[in-house]
Design an enzyme around this catalytic site. Structure first.
Site, PDB file in Angstrom:
ATOM      1  CB  SER A 171      -0.843  -0.034   1.411  1.00  0.00           C
ATOM      2  OG  SER A 171      -0.087   0.468   2.435  1.00  0.00           O
ATOM      3  CG  ASP A 172       1.339   6.038  -1.164  1.00  0.00           C
ATOM      4  OD1 ASP A 172       2.570   5.801   0.003  1.00  0.00           O
ATOM      5  OD2 ASP A 172       1.378   6.845  -1.826  1.00  0.00           O
TER       6      ASP A 172
END
Ligand code: BGC
Length: 824
Positions: free
Chosen positions: A235-236
């Site tokens: 994920s960011d």
């Protein structure tokens, strides 16, 4: 296009080993692997020989776990510069440098490249991406991925997908139709996965068509199912927001850690039947596969040989060559290269010549151990007696961090700053000497016990003048100068992106008149709070340089230009204008710079304008300037590279990878602000030059710099192109007086009669040609079948429409041959 292929074919033996290792883990152990152990690390699992994996931002250098001067990094040219070189072999080599830097710092995964599309020039991270063209973005990104992964380090194309601007990036819902998504925004990722064999992909913060990307079906299809991506979807940072929704989605890893919405909550969700254990296994297996590939799993040999660190000279030489090869010479009325034999007196003008921008702001930022400024590079090349400097205007009033040259530690007397971390009861938790006033601790365990962070330094004025001293930071600060309280309060601008508020915080500066050698003692006290769930401390203790009266400085610069043989004016954007976390409000240079350029041009017609920006700026003086060179953010060797180019030691090798407009009104996609949370990609396939071409056909304006344009120092002649099957051959001759580089570009269009809407034309390939003076060669470009195809929303498939197509060849989108038609 690269000579080496590093696509990883999954090794069946490895697959059996990791499947067996997974069997040995309990549900809790598996779930533990799915969230970071810290800001930049993944959990280890000694039971199965799994080592900690360290990840680090990697588009323009590898930062490592520390984000400060103690752990310096090679600073590569910005991705815009890499794309401008169009040179996949060199980009591959720069990828190898990233891997070498990563290994030197114990990093196993580089968080890059950024391959979002330069949809609007206002995009704050424009400098960090490659191009407005999906095909070029994919080809350059793939070379970078292959380079990195050929040396045992994972690459992470990001941000998947449609994170093409920064406004409300955590929440914006991008509304984009299926065909546009496939042909423009997914296309670069597809190539990096299917051809580049990327070991990770980073999901973005935004939503696409209603669903946030960490929960979006696109992660499963096309990414995993159709393209066969067998790596990790990371994920960011803080992008995973929902335990179950992200748990059942094809999101594999939530960063950063150790907290987050998975952990125990995910274990419970599995026990409650909301997420299946098979979903957890699938995610954990991918993490083990990644660990195996990068040598972090005891029983598995890494997929490619692990890189060794590079000697400094090799790094510097590659970065100098790469910076020059990305520079775009927009126009040149015979002024360049400068005739060094005549030992010209050179007026170097503009603050950017001395405080240059080698890189963009935000998470891509690294701490190089040196940056060769344009002034230093030109002085070195042309001689101190031939080069004189005047800033002209104050382009930036950003705080300069204290460093070893300007400050000393009041406790030890050493050059630098003294830092202490104090607990509630006044106990000293950490006491250290630091070389810079730019200080960052992210997710550091020491923060758990800390109530106050104190930084102290003695600032010594290098010269007489009106300075300002102060700090930049977010949260609670108290600032004293020689024991006198100057500021005490909470600094937190409203509505800002929490990450970026950290990276680009507001400053407080207090004027102080000092004479050369005079010293003042600065003391900053900061009370860290958890901001948006982040355990982080980030602030700068610094000063502003004196700047004489603005009108005087401008006159001084103009006089210097008039009294010199040549003027080199270096202008550019600032961290406040162009950075991650926000979009640009306008495309103008900082106030005063256009006026400076005009005045210098009027004072000396032999003026070279050098633009130091990561993305497009408006150049209202373009017609009046005899020579204009774009450097982008050229990395740590920028000054040497600039001197090479101006002095003719090297050609400027760049061709512009994104159209630059002459005025803001002409920009095709201006609005990047969502309306009611939604951002509509209504221009569909007509991104960048495609839209310019459509408008020009209807009598619209021409851009300031057309896509693909850039000059070298020699002349070229193109012969008649021929087409054999899908291979285009073009005889090209270097008709000028020196060796040079040309980028022979091939565009496709669809002759009339198509039932499918098509852009006016689109890039389908190119060849980088290098030839000596007088030499002829043949550039060959093979068009990929995909370039003829369109994504059919009826069939949900790539379709080749039968009919007549046209190929055109040239040195830019605005300099093309007549079409060769062919029928499919
Ligand atoms: C950026 C990512 C980056 C991450 C970790 C985020 O704010 O969008 O590109 O990799 O931070 O630094």
């Amino acid at each position: 296009m690269t000579s080496e292929t590093t696509l990883t074919v999954t090794n069946p033996d490895t697959e059996a080993v990791i499947a067996a290792l997974l069997q040995r883990l309990t549900l809790e152990q598996k779930v533990r692997l799915l969230t970071g152990a810290s800001f930049w690390t993944l959990h280890d699992e000694p039971d199965i020989g799994l080592d900690t994996i360290v990840v680090s931002d990697g588009p323009a250098g590898v930062r490592g776990q520390l984000w400060d001067e103690r752990d310096s990094s090679a600073n590569l040219p910005s991705p815009t510069s890499l794309a401008a070189s169009w040179d996949v072999e060199r980009v591959f080599e720069l990828g190898r440098l990233i891997a070498a830097e990563a290994r030197r710092k114990g990093v196993g995964v580089a968080l890059g490249p950024t391959v979002n599309i330069q949809r609007s020039p206002r995009g704050g991270r424009h400098f960090e991406a490659y191009s407005e063209d999906p095909w070029l973005s994919g080809v350059i990104g793939t070379a970078f991925v292959k380079g990195i992964q050929s040396c045992g380090v994972g690459a992470t194309p990001k941000h998947f997908v449609a994170n093409d601007s920064e406004t409300d990036r955590m929440t914006v819902d991008v509304i984009v139709d299926e065909r546009t998504l496939r042909e423009v925004y997914l296309a670069p990722f597809e190539r990096m996965v299917t051809e580049g064999g990327a070991w990770l992909v980073m999901s973005s913060y935004n939503s696409v068509n209603g669903t946030t990307m960490t929960e979006n079906e696109l992660l499963r299809s096309p990414l995993k199912d159709e393209w066969g991506f067998d790596g990790v979807v990371v994920s960011d940072w803080m992008g995973v927001r929902d335990t179950v929704a992200a748990g059942v989605a094809a999101q594999d890893l939530a960063m950063p850690g150790p907290d987050g919405v998975w952990g125990d909550a995910l274990v419970e969700a599995v026990r409650a039947g909301q997420v299946s254990e098979a979903d957890i296994d699938a995610k954990a297996l991918r993490i083990l596969r990644l660990a195996g590939r990068i040598g972090a799993l005891a029983d598995v040999a890494p997929a490619t040989p692990l890189a060794e660190p590079w000697p400094q000279e090799r790094i510097d030489a590659l970065l100098r060559e790469a910076a020059a090869d990305g520079m775009v010479l927009v126009k040149n009325q015979g002024l360049l290269p400068l005739d060094s034999a005549s030992a010209p007196r050179i007026a170097v003008i503009g603050q950017h010549a001395r405080v240059a921008r080698s890189q963009g702001g935000g998470s891509a930022t690294v701490f190089p151990d040196h940056v060769v400024t344009p002034l230093a590079g030109l002085t070195e090349a042309f001689g101190a007696d031939r080069v004189a400097f005047a800033p002209g205007v104050r382009a930036s009033d950003a705080l300069l961090p204290l460093d070893g040259a300007t400050a000393s530690d009041p406790t030890t007397g050493e050059p630098g700053v003294h830092v202490r971390f104090l607990a509630d009861d006044g106990r000293v938790v950490l006491d250290e000497h630091r070389g810079s006033g730019r200080l960052t601790w992210l997710g550091d365990p020491v923060l758990a016990d800390t109530t106050v962070v104190e930084a102290r330094a003695r600032f010594t004025a290098p010269a007489d003048g009106e300075y300002a001293v102060g700090f930049a930071g977010l949260g609670l600060f108290r600032f004293e100068v020689d024991g006198e309280l100057k500021s005490d309060g909470l600094f937190f601008p409203e509505g800002t992106d929490p990450f970026m508020a950290f990276l680009n915080p507001p400053k407080q500066a207090f004027p102080i008149a000092l004479s050369a050698g005079q010293t003042v003692e600065l003391r900053l006290e900061h009370r860290p709070q958890q901001q948006a769930g982040l355990s982080a401390v980030m602030f700068t203790l610094g000063y502003e340089e004196p700047f004489a009266d603005a009108a005087d400085e401008l006159e001084r610069a103009v006089e210097l230009a008039a009294a010199s043989d040549v003027a080199v004016v270096v202008v550019g954007t600032t961290d406040q204008l162009e950075s991650e976390g926000f979009d640009r409000q306008d495309l103008r240079l900082p106030e005063g710079q256009d006026e400076l350029v005009r005045r210098v041009l009027a004072a000396n017609p032999r003026t070279v304008v050098v633009v130091n920006s990561g993305g497009p700026v408006i150049m209202p003086w373009l017609d009046a300037a005899p020579a204009v060179l774009l450097t982008w953010f050229p990395g740590q060797e920028m000054g040497g590279a600039l001197a090479d180019v101006l002095g003719g030691v090297r050609e400027p090798g760049g061709r512009i990878p994104t159209t630059w407009a002459a005025t803001e009104e002409d920009v095709p996609v201006w609005q990047v602000e969502p309306v009611d949370g939604k951002l509509f990609y209504d221009e569909k396939l007509n991104v960048g030059y495609r839209e310019w071409a459509r408008r020009q056909r209807a009598g619209g304006p021409a851009p300031a710099i057309p896509f693909g344009h850039g000059l070298g120092y020699t002349e070229w002649e193109f012969g008649d192109a021929t087409l054999d099957d899908l291979t285009v051959s073009v005889p090209v001759t270097n008709t000028g007086g020196r060796a040079g580089k040309q980028v022979v570009q091939v565009y496709l269009s669809r002759a009339s009669g198509s039932r499918v809407e098509r852009p006016v034309l689109w890039l389908a390939g190119y060849a980088v040609v290098r030839a000596d003076a007088g030499e002829s060669t043949v550039a060959t470009v093979t068009i990929e079948p995909r370039s003829l195809q369109h994504w059919s929303v009826d069939d949900h498939a790539w379709i080749t429409e039968a009919g007549t197509y046209a190929v055109r060849v040239g040195a830019s989108v605005a300099a093309l041959s007549s079409p060769i038609e062919f029928t499919v």
